[in-house]
Scaffold this motif. Structure first.
Motif, PDB file in Angstrom:
ATOM      1  N   THR A  74       0.832  -1.212   0.000  1.00 33.84           N
ATOM      2  CA  THR A  74       0.000   0.000   0.000  1.00 33.84           C
ATOM      3  C   THR A  74       0.860   1.253   0.000  1.00 33.84           C
ATOM      4  OG1 THR A  74      -0.115   0.104   2.409  1.00 33.84           O
ATOM      5  CG2 THR A  74      -1.840  -1.170   1.294  1.00 33.84           C
ATOM      6  N   VAL A  75       0.270   2.337  -0.483  1.00 34.21           N
ATOM      7  CA  VAL A  75       0.963   3.631  -0.495  1.00 34.21           C
ATOM      8  C   VAL A  75       1.353   4.031   0.929  1.00 34.21           C
ATOM      9  CG1 VAL A  75       0.630   6.109  -0.900  1.00 34.21           C
ATOM     10  CG2 VAL A  75      -0.040   4.457  -2.658  1.00 34.21           C
ATOM     11  N   GLY A  76       0.424   3.844   1.878  1.00 35.10           N
ATOM     12  CA  GLY A  76       0.715   4.193   3.269  1.00 35.10           C
ATOM     13  C   GLY A  76       1.900   3.422   3.822  1.00 35.10           C
ATOM     14  N   GLY A  77       1.943   2.129   3.525  1.00 35.18           N
ATOM     15  CA  GLY A  77       3.048   1.294   3.995  1.00 35.18           C
ATOM     16  C   GLY A  77       4.369   1.688   3.369  1.00 35.18           C
ATOM     17  N   LEU A  78       4.323   2.079   2.090  1.00 37.79           N
ATOM     18  CA  LEU A  78       5.560   2.430   1.372  1.00 37.79           C
ATOM     19  C   LEU A  78       6.090   3.797   1.796  1.00 37.79           C
ATOM     20  CD1 LEU A  78       4.452   1.127  -2.122  1.00 37.79           C
ATOM     21  CD2 LEU A  78       6.241   0.128  -0.690  1.00 37.79           C
ATOM     22  N   ILE A  79       5.209   4.661   2.301  1.00 34.27           N
ATOM     23  CA  ILE A  79       5.649   5.975   2.787  1.00 34.27           C
ATOM     24  C   ILE A  79       6.098   5.863   4.248  1.00 34.27           C
ATOM     25  CG2 ILE A  79       4.866   8.297   3.413  1.00 34.27           C
ATOM     26  CD1 ILE A  79       3.051   8.149   0.866  1.00 34.27           C
ATOM     27  N   MET A  80       5.262   5.265   5.076  1.00 29.79           N
ATOM     28  CA  MET A  80       5.569   5.162   6.511  1.00 29.79           C
ATOM     29  C   MET A  80       6.681   4.143   6.769  1.00 29.79           C
ATOM     30  SD  MET A  80       3.933   7.296   8.242  1.00 29.79           S
ATOM     31  CE  MET A  80       2.497   8.359   8.263  1.00 29.79           C
ATOM     32  N   GLY A  81       6.811   3.177   5.880  1.00 31.29           N
ATOM     33  CA  GLY A  81       7.949   2.258   5.900  1.00 31.29           C
ATOM     34  C   GLY A  81       8.878   2.730   4.797  1.00 31.29           C
ATOM     35  N   THR A  82       9.056   1.904   3.777  1.00 31.15           N
ATOM     36  CA  THR A  82       9.787   2.358   2.588  1.00 31.15           C
ATOM     37  C   THR A  82       9.491   1.427   1.432  1.00 31.15           C
ATOM     38  OG1 THR A  82      11.932   3.163   1.798  1.00 31.15           O
ATOM     39  CG2 THR A  82      11.946   1.057   2.943  1.00 31.15           C
ATOM     40  N   TYR A 289       8.945 -20.574  11.825  1.00 25.12           N
ATOM     41  CA  TYR A 289       9.327 -19.741  10.678  1.00 25.12           C
ATOM     42  C   TYR A 289      10.372 -18.707  11.091  1.00 25.12           C
ATOM     43  CZ  TYR A 289       7.711 -18.978   5.886  1.00 25.12           C
ATOM     44  OH  TYR A 289       7.605 -18.967   4.520  1.00 25.12           O
ATOM     45  N   GLU A 290      10.123 -18.092  12.246  1.00 27.70           N
ATOM     46  CA  GLU A 290      11.002 -17.042  12.755  1.00 27.70           C
ATOM     47  C   GLU A 290      12.415 -17.571  12.982  1.00 27.70           C
ATOM     48  OE1 GLU A 290      10.764 -14.996  16.918  1.00 27.70           O
ATOM     49  OE2 GLU A 290       9.078 -14.295  15.718  1.00 27.70           O
ATOM     50  N   GLN A 291      12.506 -18.806  13.461  1.00 23.37           N
ATOM     51  CA  GLN A 291      13.815 -19.382  13.788  1.00 23.37           C
ATOM     52  C   GLN A 291      14.532 -19.990  12.588  1.00 23.37           C
ATOM     53  OE1 GLN A 291      15.744 -19.192  16.474  1.00 23.37           O
ATOM     54  NE2 GLN A 291      14.190 -17.824  17.297  1.00 23.37           N
ATOM     55  N   HIS A 292      13.781 -20.382  11.569  1.00 26.80           N
ATOM     56  CA  HIS A 292      14.388 -21.114  10.450  1.00 26.80           C
ATOM     57  C   HIS A 292      14.160 -20.448   9.095  1.00 26.80           C
ATOM     58  CE1 HIS A 292      15.370 -24.432  13.122  1.00 26.80           C
ATOM     59  NE2 HIS A 292      14.156 -24.295  13.628  1.00 26.80           N
ATOM     60  N   HIS A 293      13.849 -19.161   9.141  1.00 22.86           N
ATOM     61  CA  HIS A 293      13.552 -18.485   7.882  1.00 22.86           C
ATOM     62  C   HIS A 293      13.993 -17.031   8.002  1.00 22.86           C
ATOM     63  CE1 HIS A 293      11.336 -18.766   4.081  1.00 22.86           C
ATOM     64  NE2 HIS A 293      11.097 -17.478   4.242  1.00 22.86           N
ATOM     65  N   VAL A 294      14.545 -16.498   6.932  1.00 24.02           N
ATOM     66  CA  VAL A 294      15.014 -15.109   6.941  1.00 24.02           C
ATOM     67  C   VAL A 294      14.265 -14.320   5.880  1.00 24.02           C
ATOM     68  CG1 VAL A 294      16.969 -13.622   6.313  1.00 24.02           C
ATOM     69  CG2 VAL A 294      17.325 -15.539   7.847  1.00 24.02           C
ATOM     70  N   VAL A 295      13.758 -13.149   6.247  1.00 27.64           N
ATOM     71  CA  VAL A 295      13.229 -12.188   5.275  1.00 27.64           C
ATOM     72  C   VAL A 295      13.786 -10.839   5.698  1.00 27.64           C
ATOM     73  CG1 VAL A 295      11.187 -11.144   4.246  1.00 27.64           C
ATOM     74  CG2 VAL A 295      11.117 -13.529   4.938  1.00 27.64           C
ATOM     75  N   GLN A 296      14.806 -10.370   4.975  1.00 29.46           N
ATOM     76  CA  GLN A 296      15.499  -9.135   5.361  1.00 29.46           C
ATOM     77  C   GLN A 296      15.892  -8.344   4.122  1.00 29.46           C
ATOM     78  OE1 GLN A 296      16.206  -7.713   8.267  1.00 29.46           O
ATOM     79  NE2 GLN A 296      15.651  -9.329   9.715  1.00 29.46           N
ATOM     80  N   ASP A 297      15.775  -7.019   4.223  1.00 29.10           N
ATOM     81  CA  ASP A 297      16.348  -6.123   3.219  1.00 29.10           C
ATOM     82  C   ASP A 297      17.285  -5.173   3.942  1.00 29.10           C
ATOM     83  OD1 ASP A 297      14.977  -6.024   0.277  1.00 29.10           O
ATOM     84  OD2 ASP A 297      13.580  -6.817   1.763  1.00 29.10           O
ATOM     85  N   MET A 298      18.555  -5.222   3.584  1.00 31.94           N
ATOM     86  CA  MET A 298      19.547  -4.317   4.170  1.00 31.94           C
ATOM     87  C   MET A 298      20.029  -3.347   3.093  1.00 31.94           C
ATOM     88  SD  MET A 298      19.805  -5.202   7.342  1.00 31.94           S
ATOM     89  CE  MET A 298      19.815  -6.534   8.532  1.00 31.94           C
ATOM     90  N   PHE A 378      21.240   0.774   6.442  1.00 33.62           N
ATOM     91  CA  PHE A 378      19.944   0.810   7.108  1.00 33.62           C
ATOM     92  C   PHE A 378      19.228  -0.514   6.911  1.00 33.62           C
ATOM     93  CE2 PHE A 378      21.126   4.942   5.419  1.00 33.62           C
ATOM     94  CZ  PHE A 378      21.127   5.721   6.579  1.00 33.62           C
ATOM     95  N   GLN A 379      18.400  -0.870   7.888  1.00 33.98           N
ATOM     96  CA  GLN A 379      17.595  -2.083   7.806  1.00 33.98           C
ATOM     97  C   GLN A 379      16.152  -1.687   7.516  1.00 33.98           C
ATOM     98  OE1 GLN A 379      17.341  -4.195  11.555  1.00 33.98           O
ATOM     99  NE2 GLN A 379      16.848  -6.119  10.553  1.00 33.98           N
ATOM    100  N   MET A 380      15.531  -2.338   6.526  1.00 37.98           N
ATOM    101  CA  MET A 380      14.115  -2.050   6.274  1.00 37.98           C
ATOM    102  C   MET A 380      13.290  -2.494   7.489  1.00 37.98           C
ATOM    103  SD  MET A 380      12.927  -2.550   2.394  1.00 37.98           S
ATOM    104  CE  MET A 380      13.732  -1.757   1.008  1.00 37.98           C
ATOM    105  N   LEU A 381      12.326  -1.671   7.868  1.00 41.64           N
ATOM    106  CA  LEU A 381      11.652  -1.862   9.149  1.00 41.64           C
ATOM    107  C   LEU A 381      10.458  -2.809   9.094  1.00 41.64           C
ATOM    108  CD1 LEU A 381      11.859   1.780  10.590  1.00 41.64           C
ATOM    109  CD2 LEU A 381      13.459  -0.121  10.819  1.00 41.64           C
ATOM    110  N   TYR A 382      10.167  -3.394   7.916  1.00 37.16           N
ATOM    111  CA  TYR A 382       9.093  -4.386   7.862  1.00 37.16           C
ATOM    112  C   TYR A 382       9.572  -5.709   8.447  1.00 37.16           C
ATOM    113  CZ  TYR A 382      11.392  -7.020   4.200  1.00 37.16           C
ATOM    114  OH  TYR A 382      12.286  -7.798   3.512  1.00 37.16           O
ATOM    115  N   ALA A 383      10.892  -5.889   8.532  1.00 38.49           N
ATOM    116  CA  ALA A 383      11.482  -7.181   8.890  1.00 38.49           C
ATOM    117  C   ALA A 383      11.742  -7.269  10.398  1.00 38.49           C
ATOM    118  CB  ALA A 383      12.789  -7.373   8.125  1.00 38.49           C
TER     119      ALA A 383
END
Length: 427
Positions: A74-82, A289-298, A378-383
């Motif tokens: 969403t536009v809101g998510g892309l502005i308030m996040g990135t 999932y949290e322990q065995h899966h990575v979703v990150q944008d640095m 910087f670390q993307m804050l959705y992760a």
């Protein structure tokens, strides 16, 4: 206060616990309000999705300069996040194509901010995750669109050669789009694209059709054949090229999803909505999932790309890795380069199961975060974010943000951004 949108509806894999303790304010604003082709602006409400935007704008010959990948963003998510896309080396992040925000502040007042009017607030809003006010509308630049993307594929071997080629292509203004897929430490395919209205019929590839191979698998064929290629991809298909396979996440959910028989019979059913996956996921499965899966944008400076890829390889060992260049202007706010001039950065996206031995999510991610801070990244804050409060404010410039929080009386109305997104604050 926070928005009343349920946590499972967001594209982020994180489920924010603050929704249960904060006052939820319903903001069901999901319309495209106006397209002004003279001023080259589209005015939209915060819950408008990228799928809605591309559907409307491409039908009338326009597009956003930066159109992030997944349909449900969403536009809101892309502005308030990135948000970022393979055109970001020309235009910057999603926030950099926005020309105005309209917000409701803590005291209930309405304010419009632009680079020249309430400019402090304009620059502080991106990455603030809704902790300065509620976004109710945004104005975003639009540019004329063409029918196809003329896309070149070039396999490159050797990390030094990959970094060199990727940097050079990212600095060439004639490339409208630049993207890299890293399949191992020293194997990649680098793609460069330009918009065009003409296409050679024999090289036309409607990659978004349900029966087509997943895009990252299609690209890998160029690496296996060890030869470059040229294709013409319809514009909307290109914009959402990774949507059908959720980049490469779907291979962990439906391992046989790229099988030709499955694609022909059931390809129209995928991808499952991320919101559906989150809604139907139990607590045990979420923790697994949290322990065995990575979703990150640095996001790191381009000059540190080689060092960063080595760090990702050693700390988590997830492939493919997504490489997306972007220009970071020197502007006030939470995210800006170290110096006073704009700088070329790269988004390194790692999505999948870590192959590193004895992977432990918290310690491995903290190691990665420490490296990113050390190179002024910087670390993307959705992760998932494991930093302490001090480490977080070492990564992000909070000077303008904290000043506005005090000025606008946000302390009693909205949580601090750290308290919304960091694990250390939420557990």
């Amino acid at each position: 206060m926070c928005t009343g949108r349920p946590g499972w509806l967001t594209v982020s894999l994180r489920v924010g616990k603050y929704k249960k303790t904060h006052k939820n304010i319903m903001i069901n604003l999901m319309d495209i309000l106006e397209v002004d082709t003279k001023k080259q602006i589209v005015r939209v409400e915060p819950l408008v999705t990228m799928g809605q935007v591309t559907s409307l704008l491409t039908s009338i010959g326009w597009t956003l300069p930066v159109l992030p990948e997944l349909d449900d963003l969403t536009v809101g998510g892309l502005i308030m996040g990135t948000g970022i896309e393979s055109s970001s080396h020309k235009y910057g992040l999603f926030q950099h194509i926005c020309t105005a925000y309209e917000l409701v502040l803590a005291d209930g007042s309405f304010v419009r901010c632009t680079p020249s009017e309430n400019s402090d607030l304009f620059y502080a809003v991106p990455w603030s995750c809704g902790t300065l006010g509620f976004l109710v509308a945004a104005e975003i630049r639009i540019i004329p669109a063409k029918k196809y993307i003329k896309l070149r594929f070039e396999p490159v071997r050797g990390l030094e050669a990959i970094c060199d080629k990727f940097t050079r292509e990212s600095q060439r203004p004639e490339n409208h789009f630049v993207e890299g897929l890293l399949y191992s430490l020293d194997e990649a395919v680098i793609m460069t694209g330009v918009m065009t209205d003409e296409a050679e019929p024999s090289k036309l590839n409607s990659i978004g059709s349900y029966y087509k191979p997943w895009f990252f698998k299609h690209v890998e064929n160029y690496l296996k054949a060890n030869e470059g290629g040229l294709e013409y991809i319809p514009l909307r298909h290109y914009y959402h090229r990774h949507t059908r396979s959720i980049f490469w996440e779907l291979q962990d959910i439906i391992p046989f999803g790229n099988n030709p028989i499955f694609r022909y019979l059931f390809g129209w059913m995928v991808p499952p909505k991320i919101s559906l996956l989150k809604l139907t996921q139990g607590e045990t499965l979420r923790k697994l999932y949290e322990q065995h899966h990575v979703v990150q944008d640095m996001l790191v400076p381009m000059k540190c790309l080689s060092q960063a890829v080595h760090t990702f390889h050693n700390d988590i060992h997830v492939y493919p890795i997504w490489l997306c260049p972007f220009i970071l202007p020197s502007q006030p706010g939470l995210v800006h380069p170290k110096g006073d001039e704009e700088e070329l950065y790269v988004d390194i996206g790692a999505y999948g199961e870590p192959r590193v031995k004895h992977f432990e999510a918290r310690s491995c991610m903290r190691q990665l975060e420490k490296f990113v801070r050390s190179v002024h990244g910087f670390q993307m804050l959705y992760a998932d974010c494991y930093m302490s409060r001090e480490e977080f404010w070492e990564m992000f410039d909070g000077s303008l943000y904290h000043k506005l929080r005090e000025q606008l009386g946000c302390q009693d109305a909205f949580p601090e951004v750290y308290d919304k997104i960091c694990k250390a604050a939420r557990h």
